[in-house]
Design an enzyme around this catalytic site. Structure first.
Site, PDB file in Angstrom:
ATOM      1  N   GLU A  95      10.044  -9.277  -8.129  1.00 29.80           N
ATOM      2  CA  GLU A  95       8.658  -8.238  -7.105  1.00 29.80           C
ATOM      3  C   GLU A  95       8.566  -9.351  -5.667  1.00 29.80           C
ATOM      4  OE1 GLU A  95       6.144  -7.258  -5.590  1.00 29.80           O
ATOM      5  OE2 GLU A  95       4.409  -7.233  -7.103  1.00 29.80           O
ATOM      6  N   CYS A 120       0.813  -6.663  -3.103  1.00 34.46           N
ATOM      7  CA  CYS A 120       1.686  -5.419  -2.635  1.00 34.46           C
ATOM      8  C   CYS A 120       1.929  -4.623  -2.814  1.00 34.46           C
ATOM      9  CB  CYS A 120       2.447  -6.111  -4.665  1.00 34.46           C
ATOM     10  SG  CYS A 120       2.465  -7.528  -4.468  1.00 34.46           S
TER      11      CYS A 120
END
Lengths: 482, 482
Positions: free
Chosen positions: B224, B261
């Site tokens: 990720e 994120c």
């Protein structure tokens, strides 16, 4: 713009339309593909048999399987639960922060590139499992025809195109593309390609895998690259079943001139039964007339591989073969001691054709060592009686690590097209052991989960609407419910 | 043998034991991990806060989330249906050939390498979602500690090890490994590693992805790698909600000093509201005191990225920041015309910290062009009133293609840990858009389907036994049933 670039533009346009259609339109489309192919039956069978050198009986069976696959996916999409719909309802009163409404389901990836296989001119080709599972998921397909059966491919492509027209699907839904390796590479490299499905050689599949991982935007490659499908015959089992087991094995080995991904090209036999088992298999193989292989390239490769193995002084030949006529693949059987097999990587290489290596082992410890050394396989088969199976669970545990499908009776050829089938194993049998290319789960290769947070009800895909208009099974607030 | 090689040997040994254990032993183990971490609470929070420079309140919340995640997976495994058990019964009378019994379920891959993230010292670190979902699936974990919070990591690792002891799990179930980039590479390269999970920079994640694809046996990498999480604000929506929307947006941008994120680093605003929206966001950002970032490297990178953007004459700065003190990340906001944004790839790069680019668009067509140009994202957010949403379905359709989660209200920060969460989007936000690293579906990253054909009942995993002792939901002969 090149022809291929143009096809991708059309496919992308089709994709955005397909995504907004209800799933029931796809069901009608899939059924119409089956219908259009059925209409071709009488013309198609002789052409496919001629181009593939496979007998009419086999092609007829393969056509039945191909139609069955299409209906399997039509029914799967019609039932609808395959999208894994999950709903977590909101809770505006939750502390410290309100909980949003989140709904997730599997959504199609986009244009998919499918490569046809030579050994299944129908079932793994133009309207084969890869194409049909991709279309079922809602992805348009750019199909790269296999040059070994061009006319068959064109006929089936026209059937799909007729179904596109009949059902009013977007024109770019399906593209039939002919060409060589360069064409395949161009297809896989195009920025609008979102996944690749391939069945064929390790060399071809690995090259696609590498190329697609090096793209600016990598894409998944589902390459099924073959396997030697080891059979582990245990001693007590053979005490009772030797002749039947050897006969079944020999039959599987020569089925379709050994040109199946699940051909059992490696068999482990205990020392106690080495002679009897070998003799029985050879006696069966001798009954089988050599038959034409798919094409000259495959036949030459088969004989070349046998020639290379013959150079090893560790191998004893129980049945050798010479190319009697152009294209003919005769059955062949070699024997090697397990200790020698363990010392030589080449004895694990797939030889595509009716050939096997029989490995003679002296103990379960030796069998476990061989299992640890094995590369990833589509299938492994263990023949044991109930006592030797239950006392060797550690061995079975090791075997499971090496395959996608683990059999306890029969042979790996004859792959069932159903819900529970797994046709995909650890590398190098495939590039993605998390996927299958046969059975209804094959659809999962061409989708990804998308979550919609606080999406207005009227904008949600049908599968996620509160009232569940499709009556599919969903996980709602942690509970499965229809 | 190196320390790492030794750890892998132990992990592999543990794996073969874990596979033969019932799932209920894993449930007890997961719950015991939560219990052991809970026992540490008072000692752990100040250490994690000190090492991460995050406030005690935030760390306390993160600890709650971490414990919640562990219980989510414990409950998922306890319920058991996540293994996707499918049974196709035999039919010995079928013509032309009898139908075998085939049973399939998801089985663990083997030892998993997990890399900790600096921005979540608990929830994405030692006992974070990656570790816990891998353990829940039945895979042993080799955990590479993040050097930004070594003491926190050791404390949590000891809690996991205590749980291993208390529950009598095999010793190799969990390994805590400290080191630098070389150590991480060695872990990912080891032949016994079967998957990698990573949360961090694009550079780090992409390097792991490339290295693992080049292995002799490639393995999946779930990296990720971040995202700019575009927000598309539409005109009619802002007519009614401008102040509230701008305030919400500013709050999300500075949350955790922008070190999420899902930080919304890109917002598209219609020309009509350009000034008012910009002013309102700036007025909010000015209220926020600069706060310390996670570590010096991140802070330096933040200021360096802003400096590079400042060199562009296409950018107008609405709020600039200077590094006032060591480690401090002050909020910052830039504005650019959509036509200029479209011409410059650099405007899409993630700037990790409390910074955003506001893109001013003149029409929906321009917004669609920008969407097509967008790279893959973890999230996209569309703020529109019901009329402008329903009249712009083609636009929404394009937006969906770019993200794993699509929001229609609120902001992307504050990721729910539930069943429907999708935290994973198209490349380059992650290396595998088919997976999520948050929510119960994260467990699916560490398994593959295995089919057992004609396996004797007593050898079957519990999940596949005919009598269904675990009462899980299974697909039996095509029908879902418990």
């Amino acid at each position: 713009m090149s022809q291929i670039a143009n096809s991708f533009q059309e496919a992308q346009k089709a994709f955005l339309i397909l995504k907004q259609q209800g799933s029931q339109k796809r069901v009608a489309f899939l059924k119409e593909i089956a219908n259009q192919i059925e209409l071709l039956r009488e013309d198609l069978i002789p052409v496919a048999a001629r181009e593939s050198h496979l007998p009419v009986g086999r092609i007829t069976g393969e056509l039945g399987r191909t139609l069955g696959q299409i209906m399997l996916f039509a029914n799967l999409v019609e039932e609808g639960s395959w999208v894994d719909a999950i709903i977590d309802h909101s809770d505006p009163d939750r502390k410290p922060a309100p909980k949003p409404d989140i709904r997730k389901m599997l959504r199609p990836l986009g244009p998919v590139v499918v490569f046809g296989a030579s050994n299944f001119p129908l079932a793994f080709s133009t309207a084969g499992g890869d194409t049909v599972s991709a279309l079922a998921s809602g992805c348009p397909v750019l199909y790269k025809a296999h040059p070994a059966h061009p006319e068959t491919s064109r006929m089936v492509a026209n059937a799909i195109k007729a179904a596109v027209t009949v059902c009013g699907m977007p024109e770019g839904t399906f593209h039939h593309i002919e060409g060589g390796i360069d064409t395949g590479q161009e297809l896989a490299a195009h920025p609008l390609a979102k996944a690749v499905a391939f069945t064929g050689s390790f060399k071809g599949g690995k090259a696609l895998f590498d190329a697609c991982n090096k793209r600016e935007t990598p894409i998944p490659v589902y390459a099924e690259m073959g396997s030697v499908n080891p059979v582990f015959a245990m001693e007590a089992y053979l005490n009772e079943n030797l002749v039947a087991a050897a006969n079944t094995y020999a039959g599987s080995l020569v089925l379709g001139v050994g040109q199946f991904c699940t051909n059992p090209g490696l068999i482990f036999v205990p020392k106690a039964h080495e002679k009897a088992f070998g003799n029985q298999v050879v006696s069966q193989l001798k009954e089988v007339a050599g038959a034409p292989m798919l094409h000259e390239g495959i036949c030459n490769t088969y004989h070349q591989a046998l020639k290379e193995l013959a150079a090893s002084d560790k191998i004893e030949w129980l049945l050798t073969t010479e190319a009697s006529q152009v294209l003919t693949g005769n059955p062949s059987l070699a024997k090697v001691k397990a200790s020698d097999w363990l010392s030589e990587d080449a004895f694990q290489e797939e030889v595509f054709g009716p050939f096997a290596i029989m490995v003679v082992y002296e103990s379960i410890e030796e069998l476990e060592k061989a299992t640890v050394k094995l590369k990833g396989q589509l299938t492994c088969t263990v023949w044991g009686d109930s006592t030797e199976l239950s006392t060797n669970k550690d061995f079975l545990n090791l075997v499971e690590e090496k395959c996608g499908r683990l059999l306890f009776s029969g042979v790996p050829t004859g792959v069932e097209v159903g819900h529970a089938m797994q046709h995909g194993g650890p590398f190098p049998s495939t590039t993605d052991s998390r996927s299958t290319s046969v059975g209804s789960s094959a659809i999962s290769r061409f989708v990804r989960p998308v979550a919609f947070q606080d999406m207005p009800e009227e904008l949600l895909p049908e599968e996620l609407m509160e009232k569940n208009p499709l009556r599919i099974l969903r996980k709602v607030d942690g509970v499965f419910i229809r």
